[in-house]
Scaffold this motif. Structure first.
Motif, PDB file in Angstrom:
ATOM      1  N   GLN A  49       0.787  -1.173   0.065  1.00 11.84           N
ATOM      2  CA  GLN A  49      -0.038  -0.039  -0.008  1.00 11.84           C
ATOM      3  C   GLN A  49       0.939   1.070  -0.153  1.00 11.84           C
ATOM      4  O   GLN A  49       0.318   2.266  -0.548  1.00 11.84           O
ATOM      5  CB  GLN A  49      -0.895   0.054   1.242  1.00 11.84           C
ATOM      6  N   ILE A  50       2.124   1.267   0.394  1.00  6.54           N
ATOM      7  CA  ILE A  50       3.005   2.347   0.602  1.00  6.54           C
ATOM      8  C   ILE A  50       3.182   3.248  -0.541  1.00  6.54           C
ATOM      9  O   ILE A  50       3.043   4.547  -0.351  1.00  6.54           O
ATOM     10  CB  ILE A  50       4.156   2.202   1.296  1.00  6.54           C
ATOM     11  N   ASP A  51       3.375   2.823  -1.834  1.00  5.02           N
ATOM     12  CA  ASP A  51       3.356   3.434  -3.097  1.00  5.02           C
ATOM     13  C   ASP A  51       2.146   4.270  -3.006  1.00  5.02           C
ATOM     14  O   ASP A  51       2.145   5.296  -3.794  1.00  5.02           O
ATOM     15  CB  ASP A  51       4.045   2.592  -4.054  1.00  5.02           C
ATOM     16  N   ARG A  52       0.780   3.728  -3.131  1.00  8.62           N
ATOM     17  CA  ARG A  52      -0.148   4.387  -3.471  1.00  8.62           C
ATOM     18  C   ARG A  52      -0.519   5.129  -2.187  1.00  8.62           C
ATOM     19  O   ARG A  52      -1.085   6.440  -2.495  1.00  8.62           O
ATOM     20  CB  ARG A  52      -1.336   3.174  -3.238  1.00  8.62           C
ATOM     21  N   CYS A  53      -0.528   4.851  -1.187  1.00 10.92           N
ATOM     22  CA  CYS A  53      -0.996   5.908   0.118  1.00 10.92           C
ATOM     23  C   CYS A  53      -0.120   6.949   0.320  1.00 10.92           C
ATOM     24  O   CYS A  53      -0.303   7.964   0.605  1.00 10.92           O
ATOM     25  CB  CYS A  53      -0.981   4.689   1.454  1.00 10.92           C
ATOM     26  N   ARG A  54       1.388   6.660   0.215  1.00 12.78           N
ATOM     27  CA  ARG A  54       2.442   7.647   0.318  1.00 12.78           C
ATOM     28  C   ARG A  54       2.357   8.281   1.663  1.00 12.78           C
ATOM     29  O   ARG A  54       2.120   9.269   1.796  1.00 12.78           O
ATOM     30  CB  ARG A  54       2.190   8.971  -0.848  1.00 12.78           C
ATOM     31  N   PRO A  55       2.427   7.470   2.919  1.00 11.93           N
ATOM     32  CA  PRO A  55       2.418   8.025   4.124  1.00 11.93           C
ATOM     33  C   PRO A  55       3.601   8.572   4.635  1.00 11.93           C
ATOM     34  O   PRO A  55       4.711   8.681   4.032  1.00 11.93           O
ATOM     35  CB  PRO A  55       2.236   6.454   4.849  1.00 11.93           C
ATOM     36  N   ASP A  56       3.362   9.805   5.294  1.00 15.28           N
ATOM     37  CA  ASP A  56       4.421  10.189   6.241  1.00 15.28           C
ATOM     38  C   ASP A  56       4.938   9.443   7.228  1.00 15.28           C
ATOM     39  O   ASP A  56       6.191   9.760   7.966  1.00 15.28           O
ATOM     40  CB  ASP A  56       4.105  11.666   6.540  1.00 15.28           C
ATOM     41  N   LEU A  57       4.049   8.450   7.741  1.00 16.56           N
ATOM     42  CA  LEU A  57       4.271   7.776   9.125  1.00 16.56           C
ATOM     43  C   LEU A  57       3.683   6.522   8.992  1.00 16.56           C
ATOM     44  O   LEU A  57       2.615   6.660   8.545  1.00 16.56           O
ATOM     45  CB  LEU A  57       4.105   8.751  10.139  1.00 16.56           C
ATOM     46  N   VAL A  58       4.070   5.564   9.749  1.00 14.66           N
ATOM     47  CA  VAL A  58       3.425   4.112   9.823  1.00 14.66           C
ATOM     48  C   VAL A  58       3.252   4.004  11.257  1.00 14.66           C
ATOM     49  O   VAL A  58       4.237   4.156  12.167  1.00 14.66           O
ATOM     50  CB  VAL A  58       4.453   3.256   9.144  1.00 14.66           C
ATOM     51  N   ILE A  59       2.052   3.506  11.649  1.00 18.06           N
ATOM     52  CA  ILE A  59       1.989   2.856  13.015  1.00 18.06           C
ATOM     53  C   ILE A  59       1.523   1.319  12.776  1.00 18.06           C
ATOM     54  O   ILE A  59       0.722   0.964  12.001  1.00 18.06           O
ATOM     55  CB  ILE A  59       0.800   3.620  13.668  1.00 18.06           C
ATOM     56  N   THR A  60       2.492   0.621  13.529  1.00 15.91           N
ATOM     57  CA  THR A  60       2.318  -0.755  13.411  1.00 15.91           C
ATOM     58  C   THR A  60       2.322  -1.584  14.842  1.00 15.91           C
ATOM     59  O   THR A  60       2.697  -1.220  15.676  1.00 15.91           O
ATOM     60  CB  THR A  60       3.547  -1.461  12.439  1.00 15.91           C
ATOM     61  N   ASP A  61       1.755  -2.628  14.750  1.00 18.99           N
ATOM     62  CA  ASP A  61       1.717  -3.583  15.974  1.00 18.99           C
ATOM     63  C   ASP A  61       2.671  -4.779  15.843  1.00 18.99           C
ATOM     64  O   ASP A  61       3.499  -4.303  14.802  1.00 18.99           O
ATOM     65  CB  ASP A  61       0.360  -4.440  16.109  1.00 18.99           C
ATOM     66  N   ILE A  62       3.051  -5.381  16.928  1.00 17.87           N
ATOM     67  CA  ILE A  62       4.255  -6.351  16.771  1.00 17.87           C
ATOM     68  C   ILE A  62       3.505  -7.668  16.195  1.00 17.87           C
ATOM     69  O   ILE A  62       4.000  -8.303  15.250  1.00 17.87           O
ATOM     70  CB  ILE A  62       4.846  -6.819  18.303  1.00 17.87           C
ATOM     71  N   SER A  63       2.496  -8.262  17.125  1.00 13.29           N
ATOM     72  CA  SER A  63       1.973  -9.597  16.640  1.00 13.29           C
ATOM     73  C   SER A  63       0.872  -9.441  15.303  1.00 13.29           C
ATOM     74  O   SER A  63      -0.185  -8.496  15.402  1.00 13.29           O
ATOM     75  CB  SER A  63       1.187 -10.095  17.818  1.00 13.29           C
TER      76      SER A  63
END
Length: 221
Positions: A49-63
């Motif tokens: 999704q990154i190329d389409r979304c072009r985010p400035d920041l990502v929030i992610t979980d571990i599991s």
């Protein structure tokens, strides 16, 4: 003359529980300087999704199913080093925060913390600043930035993959199930199990399963 408003920070949410994603998205939508540009339920979907979304920041979980958050951070750091990441997780910060920082995250926040703390972590990461709680910050940054002394806890000695296998053992998974979930061979999983057993100095695989189960239970508290 109109004053040009600063652009909002575009955030990609990576979380496998839809209801949690919705809650985080709702919090972000209330902030005047942030917006959610995309959501993903797993790491592979997020990378696509990154190329389409072009985010400035990502929030992610571990599991997450498939590639876990630590591996995702490593891929993100290589493929998109310009995008900072914040880890928002239920996992023990004392054990996982350093791993997340070394993998490429700028911030680690536990899900039990207040929304204000989450927003502070996001804004600091957006500025390229590191953020963890004061409780563990001093020790982590001393090791992360200055030294490479081994951690005292036996479980902290496990590699990222070994810790992932250890957690799944504690959740009742057998070698075949773990292999399928992590996309590994059963032989590789058994090798990881043997290494974990040696590092934790347990005498049998039964004792290893008991230790893993106890650890998972303590993580839920």
């Amino acid at each position: 003359m109109k004053t040009k408003l600063p652009a909002k920070t575009r955030i990609l949410l990576v979380e496998d529980h839809a209801i949690v994603r919705q809650g985080i998205a709702r919090l972000i939508s209330q902030e005047p300087d942030m917006e959610v540009c995309g959501e993903a339920s797993n790491a592979s979907e997020a990378l696509a999704q990154i190329d389409r979304c072009r985010p400035d920041l990502v929030i992610t979980d571990i599991s997450m199913s498939g590639m876990n958050g630590i591996e995702f951070l490593k891929h993100l750091k290589v493929q998109h080093p310009e995008i900072p990441a914040v880890v928002l997780s239920m996992h023990d910060e004392a054990l996982y925060a350093e791993r997340a920082l070394r993998a490429g995250a700028f911030a680690f926040v536990m899900k039990k913390e207040s929304s204000d703390e989450v927003m502070t972590a996001i804004r600091k990461a957006r500025r390229g600043e590191y953020y963890v709680s004061e409780k563990v910050g001093g020790g982590i940054f001393q090791k992360f930035l200055h030294t490479k002394k081994p951690a005292e806890s036996p479980i902290a000695q496990l590699s990222d993959r070994e810790l992932e296998v250890f957690e799944l053992l504690g959740r009742g998974r057998g070698s075949k199930e773990i292999a399928g979930e992590l996309h590994l061979s059963v032989k590789t999983v058994d090798t990881h199990r043997a290494h974990i057993k040696e590092k934790l100095q347990v005498r049998s695989f039964t004792e290893l399963i008991q230790r893993a189960t106890q650890w998972v239970e303590s993580e839920r508290q």
